[in-house]
Design an enzyme around this catalytic site. Structure first.
Site, short mmCIF file in Angstrom:
data_model
loop_
_atom_site.label_atom_id
_atom_site.label_comp_id
_atom_site.label_asym_id
_atom_site.label_seq_id
_atom_site.Cartn_x
_atom_site.Cartn_y
_atom_site.Cartn_z
N GLU A 44 0.86 -1.18 0.09
CA GLU A 44 0.24 -0.16 -0.09
C GLU A 44 0.82 1.36 0.12
O GLU A 44 1.83 1.44 0.67
CB GLU A 44 -0.85 -0.03 1.19
CG GLU A 44 -1.79 1.17 1.44
CD GLU A 44 -2.41 1.37 2.72
OE1 GLU A 44 -3.62 1.78 2.74
OE2 GLU A 44 -2.35 0.69 3.61
N LYS A 124 -9.64 1.81 -2.16
CA LYS A 124 -9.82 1.34 -0.67
C LYS A 124 -11.13 1.93 -0.35
O LYS A 124 -11.45 3.07 -0.56
CB LYS A 124 -8.61 1.99 -0.09
CG LYS A 124 -8.80 1.26 1.48
CD LYS A 124 -7.24 1.85 2.16
CE LYS A 124 -7.26 1.32 3.59
NZ LYS A 124 -5.92 1.99 4.38
N CYS A 159 -5.56 -3.21 3.31
CA CYS A 159 -4.90 -3.03 4.49
C CYS A 159 -6.15 -3.03 5.55
O CYS A 159 -6.80 -4.04 6.05
CB CYS A 159 -4.24 -1.53 4.59
SG CYS A 159 -3.28 -1.38 6.12
#
Length: 270
Positions: A44, A124, A159
């Site tokens: 990321e 995300k 994440c």
């Protein structure tokens, strides 16, 4: 069985050293390809560094920008699929793919196949607020795409998304049997990192590959420990916290056999 070799590039990420970080990413793609990888995955915000919040706007790029273009070319040059994930995307500047907003920034991954064709874009969904300003700086993603790579139907999350199991259920319902998770997970939450990624693999009976970074920022240190979990939740490959490339042989038939042997997904009541 036809196995696919996945390589997780646990890069040393230096805050703000975009040129150096991108060069390390390109070197990892080349090295992994030389070692026989079919798919190379990056962490990321490997360009600017997740915790360099004050640099997000300065280094934001469109999908068609230099970073993704160079990785797209590397995929084709080395005949290897590349999950370039993630960068700070300038939504207003992106022209080739649909964006969730007319302007703003997003935390965006792109998956290129071994010919360099763009197969998937993931922004995300869940933006971190605890001890972070990501949710103030970025626009959340709205779409879940999948791609066919090496015999797998691949999905991507990022994440903090690991903490939201419903997202993974949606991917499984879309046919996914491999989820790649570019991350910037810091100390001290090692047990969360290990447990959540393993749980997502177990409950969805699929491979989950978590690709973390390595390195320290002003107030955080990434814990590394990039790992490939199989559909039973077994860690078939993993690392410590130093820069490395983690490789594993994975097989889509393994997912099929586990789901047939222990058909928990079939017993869901919605």
């Amino acid at each position: 069985m036809t196995e696919t070799t996945i390589a997780l590039a646990q890069l040393e990420i230096e805050a703000g050293d975009v040129d150096g970080n991108v060069e390390r990413a390109l070197e990892a793609v080349s090295s992994a390809a030389d070692r026989g990888a079919d798919l190379v995955a990056l962490p990321e915000l490997f360009t600017v560094g997740y915790f360099a919040f004050d640099l997000y706007e300065r280094y934001a790029e469109p999908i068609e920008g230099e970073t993704f273009t160079r990785l797209q070319e590397a995929a084709a040059d080395h005949d290897v699929a590349v999950l370039a994930g993630t960068i700070v995307e300038d939504l207003a500047a992106t022209e080739s793919v649909e964006t969730p907003a007319a302007e703003g920034l997003a935390n965006t991954a792109a998956l290129f196949d071994s010919s360099g064709d763009l197969e998937l874009v993931y922004r995300k969904h869940h933006l971190f607020g605890y001890d972070s300003v990501e949710n103030e700086l970025l626009v959340p993603g709205e779409r879940l795409e999948t791609a066919e790579i090496g015999g797998f139907t691949v999905g991507v999350t990022t994440c903090y998304d690991l903490r939201f199991p419903e997202l993974y259920r949606n991917l499984v319902d879309a046919g996914v049997d491999l989820v790649c998770v570019p991350s910037a997970w810091p100390y001290p939450r090692i047990e969360h990192w290990n447990t959540l990624s393993r749980a997502r693999a177990i409950e969805n009976q699929c491979y989950v590959a978590t690709i973390n970074g390595s390195g320290s920022f002003a107030d955080a240190t990434l814990l590394g420990r990039s790992t490939v979990h199989d559909p039973w939740g077994v860690a078939v490959a993993s690392s410590g916290d130093e820069p490395t490339i983690v490789t594993a042989e994975i097989d889509p038939q393994r997912v099929t056999s586990v789901r047939e042997e222990f058909p928990a997904l079939r017993d869901r009541r919605l």
